[in-house]
Design a protein around this motif. Structure first.
Motif, PDB file in Angstrom:
ATOM      1  N   SER A 157      63.696  50.508  -3.205  1.00  0.00           N
ATOM      2  CA  SER A 157      64.687  49.355  -4.001  1.00  0.00           C
ATOM      3  C   SER A 157      63.860  48.173  -3.938  1.00  0.00           C
ATOM      4  CB  SER A 157      66.077  49.037  -2.966  1.00  0.00           C
ATOM      5  OG  SER A 157      66.503  50.259  -2.722  1.00  0.00           O
ATOM      6  N   SER A 158      64.347  47.417  -5.010  1.00  0.00           N
ATOM      7  CA  SER A 158      63.949  45.969  -5.385  1.00  0.00           C
ATOM      8  C   SER A 158      65.348  45.233  -5.568  1.00  0.00           C
ATOM      9  CB  SER A 158      63.066  45.851  -6.755  1.00  0.00           C
ATOM     10  OG  SER A 158      63.038  44.490  -7.102  1.00  0.00           O
ATOM     11  N   GLY A 159      65.643  44.373  -4.082  1.00  0.00           N
ATOM     12  CA  GLY A 159      66.839  43.671  -4.025  1.00  0.00           C
ATOM     13  C   GLY A 159      68.015  44.756  -3.941  1.00  0.00           C
ATOM     14  N   GLU A 160      68.758  44.386  -5.213  1.00  0.00           N
ATOM     15  CA  GLU A 160      70.149  45.229  -5.208  1.00  0.00           C
ATOM     16  C   GLU A 160      69.559  46.573  -6.265  1.00  0.00           C
ATOM     17  OE1 GLU A 160      73.162  44.512  -4.317  1.00  0.00           O
ATOM     18  OE2 GLU A 160      72.430  43.057  -2.786  1.00  0.00           O
ATOM     19  N   GLN A 161      68.617  46.722  -6.931  1.00  0.00           N
ATOM     20  CA  GLN A 161      68.289  47.625  -7.563  1.00  0.00           C
ATOM     21  C   GLN A 161      67.770  48.953  -7.014  1.00  0.00           C
ATOM     22  OE1 GLN A 161      65.902  46.522 -10.962  1.00  0.00           O
ATOM     23  NE2 GLN A 161      66.160  48.384 -11.787  1.00  0.00           N
ATOM     24  N   HIS A 189      60.859  46.463  -2.510  1.00  0.00           N
ATOM     25  CA  HIS A 189      59.516  45.839  -3.557  1.00  0.00           C
ATOM     26  C   HIS A 189      60.129  44.694  -3.999  1.00  0.00           C
ATOM     27  CE1 HIS A 189      57.191  45.066  -6.801  1.00  0.00           C
ATOM     28  NE2 HIS A 189      58.005  45.435  -7.704  1.00  0.00           N
ATOM     29  N   PRO A 190      59.319  43.631  -3.330  1.00  0.00           N
ATOM     30  CA  PRO A 190      59.737  42.066  -3.444  1.00  0.00           C
ATOM     31  C   PRO A 190      59.579  41.438  -4.852  1.00  0.00           C
ATOM     32  CG  PRO A 190      57.385  42.287  -2.539  1.00  0.00           C
ATOM     33  CD  PRO A 190      57.736  43.744  -2.697  1.00  0.00           C
ATOM     34  N   ALA A 217      67.347  42.046   1.299  1.00  0.00           N
ATOM     35  CA  ALA A 217      68.573  42.498   0.745  1.00  0.00           C
ATOM     36  C   ALA A 217      68.555  43.980   0.663  1.00  0.00           C
ATOM     37  CB  ALA A 217      68.445  41.876  -1.032  1.00  0.00           C
ATOM     38  N   THR A 218      67.361  44.557   0.500  1.00  0.00           N
ATOM     39  CA  THR A 218      67.314  46.092   0.780  1.00  0.00           C
ATOM     40  C   THR A 218      68.090  46.574   1.903  1.00  0.00           C
ATOM     41  OG1 THR A 218      65.630  46.090  -0.873  1.00  0.00           O
ATOM     42  CG2 THR A 218      65.846  48.093   0.442  1.00  0.00           C
TER      43      THR A 218
END
Length: 195
Positions: free
Chosen positions: A116-120, A60-61, A101-102
C-alpha cells in the motif's frame, strides 16, 4: 502488472540470485532490491499470519525528498532546487506518515500481504506474486541463512559461522580479571561514608 513502478526494470530471477548473493552488481540493483523485498514480504506474510496472527504488509512512502540519487548535484544547486522539490516530493515526515497509515488502515488487521501507499492498495502480494513463489521461497531461505535469523532467536551471541556460541565458548570468551571499574573495592568504596 506490479504495484511498484521501479520494479518493472528488475532482472531478478532464479539464475541471477547466485550473483546477487556474492555481491555482483547489476544494471538494475535498485529495482532488483525492490522486487526481492516484495517477494520476501509475500512469503513472510503468509507464513507469519498462519503461525501467529501476525499481519505483514509492505508500504510505499511515495516520492520523498532525500539526497538519494542526488549526490552528483553540487550543494548550491541542491539548495537552489528546494522550492521545486517541495512541490514535487513529500517531506520525510509525510513519507513516514504514509507508512504508518498502512499499518493503521482498517484492512491491515483483517488481511495480510498488502502493498500500500497510505490509504491506497497497490497490490495484493500473496495473490499477484504466486507465479514467483519459487523465487520468493529461495530468497527467504537465502535471507535466513545470511542473517542467521534462526540462530539469533536464541538470544545468544553468534560465532563467525553464524551459529550461537555454547556456554563453554561464552565462558572462555569472558574476561578473567575484573576491570578496575567493576571491582569489589570500587563497589564497596561507594557504600562507605566519606571521612
Amino acid at each position: 502488472q506490479v504495484g511498484s513502478v521501479s520494479e518493472t526494470a528488475s532482472s531478478l530471477s532464479s539464475t541471477a540470485v547466485p550473483g546477487a548473493v556474492i555481491g555482483d552488481p547489476s544494471a538494475s540493483e535498485y529495482a532488483d532490491s525492490k522486487r526481492a523485498l516484495l517477494l520476501w514480504t509475500s512469503v513472510r506474510a503468509q507464513s507469519l499470519a498462519l503461525r501467529g496472527a501476525v499481519f505483514v504488509h509492505a508500504a510505499h512512502p511515495g516520492r520523498v525528498d532525500t539526497r538519494l540519487g542526488g549526490y552528483s548535484l553540487p550543494d548550491w544547486l541542491w539548495r537552489l532546487s528546494k522550492p521545486w522539490r517541495m512541490v514535487r516530493y513529500r517531506t520525510v515526515s509525510e513519507g513516514a506518515l504514509a507508512i504508518a497509515a498502512t499499518g493503521l488502515h482498517r484492512h491491515s488487521g483483517a488481511k495480510f500481504g498488502h502493498y500500500s501507499s497510505g490509504e491506497q492498495l497497490l497490490e495484493d502480494l500473496v495473490i499477484w506474486r504466486l507465479p514467483d513463489k519459487r523465487l520468493s521461497v529461495e530468497l527467504v531461505r537465502w535471507a535466513r541463512r545470511v542473517t542467521a535469523l534462526t540462530a539469533r532467536v536464541s538470544g545468544r551471541p553468534l560465532c563467525e559461522a553464524g551459529r550461537p556460541l555454547s556456554l563453554t565458548d561464552l565462558q572462555a570468551a569472558a574476561p578473567v580479571a575484573e576491570d578496575r571499574w567493576s571491582s569489589k573495592e570500587r563497589r564497596l568504596s561507594h557504600k562507605r561514608p566519606p571521612d
